[in-house]
Design an enzyme around this catalytic site. Structure first.
Site, PDB file in Angstrom:
ATOM      1  N   ASP A 222       0.942  -1.340  -0.132  1.00 49.20           N
ATOM      2  CA  ASP A 222      -0.004  -0.106   0.288  1.00 49.20           C
ATOM      3  C   ASP A 222       0.815   1.232   0.054  1.00 49.20           C
ATOM      4  O   ASP A 222       0.690   2.203   0.910  1.00 49.20           O
ATOM      5  CB  ASP A 222      -0.987   0.049   1.202  1.00 49.20           C
ATOM      6  CG  ASP A 222      -1.568  -1.232   1.346  1.00 49.20           C
ATOM      7  OD1 ASP A 222      -2.077  -1.900   0.388  1.00 49.20           O
ATOM      8  OD2 ASP A 222      -1.814  -1.735   2.477  1.00 49.20           O
TER       9      ASP A 222
ATOM     10  N   GLU B   3     -11.556  -0.496  -3.460  1.00 47.34           N
ATOM     11  CA  GLU B   3     -10.730  -0.011  -2.427  1.00 47.34           C
ATOM     12  C   GLU B   3      -9.475   0.816  -2.937  1.00 47.34           C
ATOM     13  O   GLU B   3      -9.191   0.893  -4.396  1.00 47.34           O
ATOM     14  CB  GLU B   3     -10.215  -0.925  -1.285  1.00 47.34           C
ATOM     15  CG  GLU B   3      -9.068  -2.022  -1.896  1.00 47.34           C
ATOM     16  CD  GLU B   3      -8.741  -3.198  -0.867  1.00 47.34           C
ATOM     17  OE1 GLU B   3      -9.547  -3.206   0.204  1.00 47.34           O
ATOM     18  OE2 GLU B   3      -7.889  -3.685  -1.134  1.00 47.34           O
TER      19      GLU B   3
ATOM     20  N   HIS C 230      -3.059  -1.262  -5.127  1.00 51.82           N
ATOM     21  CA  HIS C 230      -3.106  -0.183  -4.145  1.00 51.82           C
ATOM     22  C   HIS C 230      -2.080   1.082  -4.241  1.00 51.82           C
ATOM     23  O   HIS C 230      -0.940   0.944  -3.794  1.00 51.82           O
ATOM     24  CB  HIS C 230      -2.852  -0.773  -2.826  1.00 51.82           C
ATOM     25  CG  HIS C 230      -3.310   0.181  -1.888  1.00 51.82           C
ATOM     26  ND1 HIS C 230      -4.342  -0.145  -0.862  1.00 51.82           N
ATOM     27  CD2 HIS C 230      -2.951   1.469  -1.406  1.00 51.82           C
ATOM     28  CE1 HIS C 230      -4.620   0.993   0.019  1.00 51.82           C
ATOM     29  NE2 HIS C 230      -3.613   2.068  -0.212  1.00 51.82           N
TER      30      HIS C 230
ATOM     31  N   ARG D 272       4.722  -8.555  -0.323  1.00 51.10           N
ATOM     32  CA  ARG D 272       4.180  -7.316  -0.973  1.00 51.10           C
ATOM     33  C   ARG D 272       5.407  -6.389  -1.304  1.00 51.10           C
ATOM     34  O   ARG D 272       5.837  -5.952  -0.193  1.00 51.10           O
ATOM     35  CB  ARG D 272       2.951  -6.682  -0.975  1.00 51.10           C
ATOM     36  CG  ARG D 272       1.613  -7.730  -0.967  1.00 51.10           C
ATOM     37  CD  ARG D 272       0.565  -7.075  -0.739  1.00 51.10           C
ATOM     38  NE  ARG D 272       0.340  -6.752   0.864  1.00 51.10           N
ATOM     39  CZ  ARG D 272      -0.773  -6.623   1.399  1.00 51.10           C
ATOM     40  NH1 ARG D 272      -1.754  -6.014   0.835  1.00 51.10           N
ATOM     41  NH2 ARG D 272      -0.574  -6.379   2.798  1.00 51.10           N
TER      42      ARG D 272
ATOM     43  N   HIS E 239       7.989  -3.758 -31.503  1.00 45.23           N
ATOM     44  CA  HIS E 239       8.079  -5.212 -32.235  1.00 45.23           C
ATOM     45  C   HIS E 239       6.515  -5.470 -32.687  1.00 45.23           C
ATOM     46  O   HIS E 239       5.792  -5.319 -31.876  1.00 45.23           O
ATOM     47  CB  HIS E 239       8.653  -6.205 -31.304  1.00 45.23           C
ATOM     48  CG  HIS E 239       8.176  -6.516 -29.998  1.00 45.23           C
ATOM     49  ND1 HIS E 239       7.006  -7.266 -29.912  1.00 45.23           N
ATOM     50  CD2 HIS E 239       8.400  -5.755 -28.686  1.00 45.23           C
ATOM     51  CE1 HIS E 239       6.631  -7.305 -28.672  1.00 45.23           C
ATOM     52  NE2 HIS E 239       7.494  -6.361 -27.996  1.00 45.23           N
ATOM     53  N   TRP E 240       6.486  -6.264 -33.627  1.00 44.87           N
ATOM     54  CA  TRP E 240       5.180  -6.756 -34.434  1.00 44.87           C
ATOM     55  C   TRP E 240       5.586  -8.024 -34.944  1.00 44.87           C
ATOM     56  O   TRP E 240       6.250  -7.890 -36.118  1.00 44.87           O
ATOM     57  CB  TRP E 240       4.501  -5.773 -35.305  1.00 44.87           C
ATOM     58  CG  TRP E 240       3.088  -6.068 -35.750  1.00 44.87           C
ATOM     59  CD1 TRP E 240       2.929  -6.527 -36.845  1.00 44.87           C
ATOM     60  CD2 TRP E 240       2.021  -6.172 -34.859  1.00 44.87           C
ATOM     61  NE1 TRP E 240       1.764  -7.068 -37.140  1.00 44.87           N
ATOM     62  CE2 TRP E 240       1.106  -6.767 -35.747  1.00 44.87           C
ATOM     63  CE3 TRP E 240       1.694  -5.977 -33.774  1.00 44.87           C
ATOM     64  CZ2 TRP E 240      -0.334  -7.214 -35.556  1.00 44.87           C
ATOM     65  CZ3 TRP E 240       0.126  -6.126 -33.436  1.00 44.87           C
ATOM     66  CH2 TRP E 240      -0.445  -6.879 -34.290  1.00 44.87           C
TER      67      TRP E 240
ATOM     68  N   ASP F 296       4.727  -3.212 -26.173  1.00 40.06           N
ATOM     69  CA  ASP F 296       5.572  -3.566 -27.364  1.00 40.06           C
ATOM     70  C   ASP F 296       6.593  -2.504 -27.813  1.00 40.06           C
ATOM     71  O   ASP F 296       7.384  -2.860 -28.623  1.00 40.06           O
ATOM     72  CB  ASP F 296       4.377  -3.598 -28.465  1.00 40.06           C
ATOM     73  CG  ASP F 296       3.550  -4.850 -28.678  1.00 40.06           C
ATOM     74  OD1 ASP F 296       4.009  -5.998 -27.978  1.00 40.06           O
ATOM     75  OD2 ASP F 296       2.926  -5.307 -29.501  1.00 40.06           O
TER      76      ASP F 296
ATOM     77  N   HIS G  50      15.784   3.731 -39.208  1.00 37.52           N
ATOM     78  CA  HIS G  50      14.380   3.358 -39.818  1.00 37.52           C
ATOM     79  C   HIS G  50      14.414   3.580 -40.938  1.00 37.52           C
ATOM     80  O   HIS G  50      14.983   4.788 -41.555  1.00 37.52           O
ATOM     81  CB  HIS G  50      13.256   4.070 -38.983  1.00 37.52           C
ATOM     82  CG  HIS G  50      13.197   5.599 -38.975  1.00 37.52           C
ATOM     83  ND1 HIS G  50      12.433   6.083 -40.044  1.00 37.52           N
ATOM     84  CD2 HIS G  50      13.712   6.550 -38.158  1.00 37.52           C
ATOM     85  CE1 HIS G  50      12.743   7.591 -39.974  1.00 37.52           C
ATOM     86  NE2 HIS G  50      13.221   7.691 -38.904  1.00 37.52           N
TER      87      HIS G  50
ATOM     88  N   ASP H  46      17.473   9.486 -39.572  1.00 34.62           N
ATOM     89  CA  ASP H  46      17.145   8.201 -39.396  1.00 34.62           C
ATOM     90  C   ASP H  46      17.361   7.346 -38.070  1.00 34.62           C
ATOM     91  O   ASP H  46      17.018   6.443 -37.630  1.00 34.62           O
ATOM     92  CB  ASP H  46      17.239   7.448 -40.636  1.00 34.62           C
ATOM     93  CG  ASP H  46      16.248   8.140 -41.621  1.00 34.62           C
ATOM     94  OD1 ASP H  46      15.556   8.992 -41.297  1.00 34.62           O
ATOM     95  OD2 ASP H  46      16.447   7.755 -42.928  1.00 34.62           O
TER      96      ASP H  46
END
Length: 478
Positions: A44, A221, A285, A319, A361-362, A377, A454, A472
């Site tokens: 929490d 909650e 939480h 936790r 990524h695909w 992704d 790219h 690029d």
């Protein structure tokens, strides 16, 4: 002009932090990187960034017997910051059991801690209480018990939180309402003359009815508010506190009346859930804070790194407190993605010359696309290169163990097979951006002079010989 804009944003962030107004975001906010978990055995969690330059952190301890507080000048610094006990449970009567979900707030020049507690003669008679301190440093100052927060019903209630909208302070909390067969619902009311008193009508905002809200128990909650882009986003936790625990969200316009139930729209699906691939179970939480530069929202939450629990999940102490950056969709709504793997938090690689597009990524091919969904992704962990120090590798967030590598000069996300060829293909030298030093470029270590760039929406490994190539091959980390 760009430098001036950044300085102006930082100055505005500092001013708005002081007066409690939302910080406006630039079109893109820089990468914020932390290492999870922030704190073991702390549930929490609530982190509050104060105008004194410190982050203040409190959380539920597994013994449920005290309230602890840490502070540091960075979020990561909270991991090693000394912890102070600012209050302990009573030996009998009220506030003597189940000390849960403390939150620390600074209101009208004083510190306040909201928390829930049971009684020694009935540990499940949970109610909400408030502590107050006028000391500049809440870790060393004295605290005064301001008593119980009174609501219309004397029933199970917890998880008080507070926020200000349009100059009005509100209280949020969870409670079991007579006549409704749920464990808890979420409510809102206006605050009165002081930070432990509500006034006026009480509005019920969430009743858990959907399948993902009622696994194990019918629970809503842990409300938390994020104010951004002219809207109020209210997250809440649902279902049992095991791997079923998850987050839902309500959305309202910042100009609407938050006390009107119809002002809020409930998301039909959970917005943050268990992810087996990343090894994170039962995230919930949460609270929100801001990054050190004030430019990014950060979600704070707890989860476990295993699914199976022996006995009552509330008796399981493991936790952990975790953090990760909040991203935003094109319509201004938050995209929390998935609970990321332990270790360094991931980044996104935004194209320098096509700034609305990200590496993703695909079907394992690396591409450049706008508005990536799912968010994960387009998230990668920048880790020490598979070939060793001095290089970097980019590990997929939602496919841990898969790395960006070049194959036949094409960039793919593939599983590390442990071989020398893979390690070489998936390791890069991170350089200052070829087109902008504030950005980055990635040079292949086994094909020197060739960079990740790219072309026509796809990522390839190519030599860079001109201005177009340099642009690029340049990416901004977010």
């Amino acid at each position: 002009m760009k430098a001036f804009h950044r300085v102006a944003v930082l100055m505005l962030a500092a001013v708005t932090c002081l007066i409690g107004m939302p910080v406006p975001h630039a079109a893109a906010s820089p990468a914020v990187r932390y290492t999870n978990p922030i704190a073991e055995r702390r549930a929490d969690p609530h982190i509050f960034k104060h105008a004194d330059g410190f982050y203040y952190f409190t959380a539920t301890v597994p013994e449920y017997d005290r309230i602890v507080l840490r502070r540091a000048t960075t979020i990561q610094g909270l991991s090693s910051a000394p912890e102070t006990v600012i209050w302990r449970k009573h030996s009998s009567g009220e506030m003597a059991a189940h000390i849960w979900a403390p939150e620390i707030h600074f209101i009208n020049g004083k510190w306040y801690v909201y928390f829930a507690a049971g009684r020694s003669d009935d540990i499940w008679r949970i109610r909400m209480y408030v502590l107050e301190s006028s000391s500049a440093n809440p870790l060393t100052g004295s605290w005064t018990e301001r008593g119980r927060i009174t609501t219309p019903w004397d029933t199970f209630s917890l998880d008080a939180s507070t926020f200000v909208n349009n100059g009005v302070r509100y209280l949020l909390w969870a409670q079991q309402e007579p006549g409704i067969s749920t464990n808890s619902n979420v409510y809102i009311a206006r605050m009165g003359a002081n930070p432990w008193t509500i006034t006026g009508s009480v509005t019920r905002l969430v009743v858990p009815t959907l399948a993902w809200e009622t696994r194990g128990f019918k629970v809503a909650e842990g409300p938390a508010v994020l104010q951004r882009n002219g809207k109020i986003f209210l997250t809440y936790s649902a279902s049992a506190t095991d791997a079923n625990y998850c987050l839902g969200m309500l959305t309202a316009s910042a100009s609407a009346n938050p006390l009107t139930a119809s002002s809020w729209t409930k998301s039909p699906t959970p917005i943050f859930t268990t992810n087996e691939a990343t090894g994170q179970y039962g995230p919930g939480h949460n609270s929100f804070t801001v990054s050190e530069d004030g430019l990014s929202d950060v979600m704070v939450y707890h989860d476990r790194n295993y699914r199976d629990i022996n006995g009552d999940p509330l008796n399981d102490p493991n936790r952990r407190t975790r953090v990760q950056k909040v991203y935003y969709k094109s319509d201004g709504t938050p995209d929390f993605g998935i609970p990321v793997p332990d270790g360094p938090t991931p980044v996104r690689l935004r194209s320098y010359n096509l700034p609305d597009r990200f590496v993703r990524h695909w079907e394992y091919r690396a591409k450049l696309e706008p508005a990536v969904s799912p968010l994960a992704d387009s998230q990668f962990k920048l880790v020490t290169g598979l070939t060793g120090s001095g290089t970097v590798s980019l590990e997929s967030t939602n496919f841990p163990g898969y790395f960006l590598r070049h194959r036949n000069l094409e960039l793919w996300v593939e599983r590390n097979d442990g071989g020398t060829q893979f390690r070489d293909d998936a390791s890069f030298s991170q350089r200052p951006g070829l087109a902008a030093s504030a950005a980055v470029s990635f040079e292949s270590i086994n094909r020197p002079g060739s960079y990740v760039r790219h072309s026509n929406g796809l990522l390839n490994l190519q030599a860079v010989t001109d201005a177009q190539g340099r642009a690029d091959a340049t990416f901004v980390l977010e």
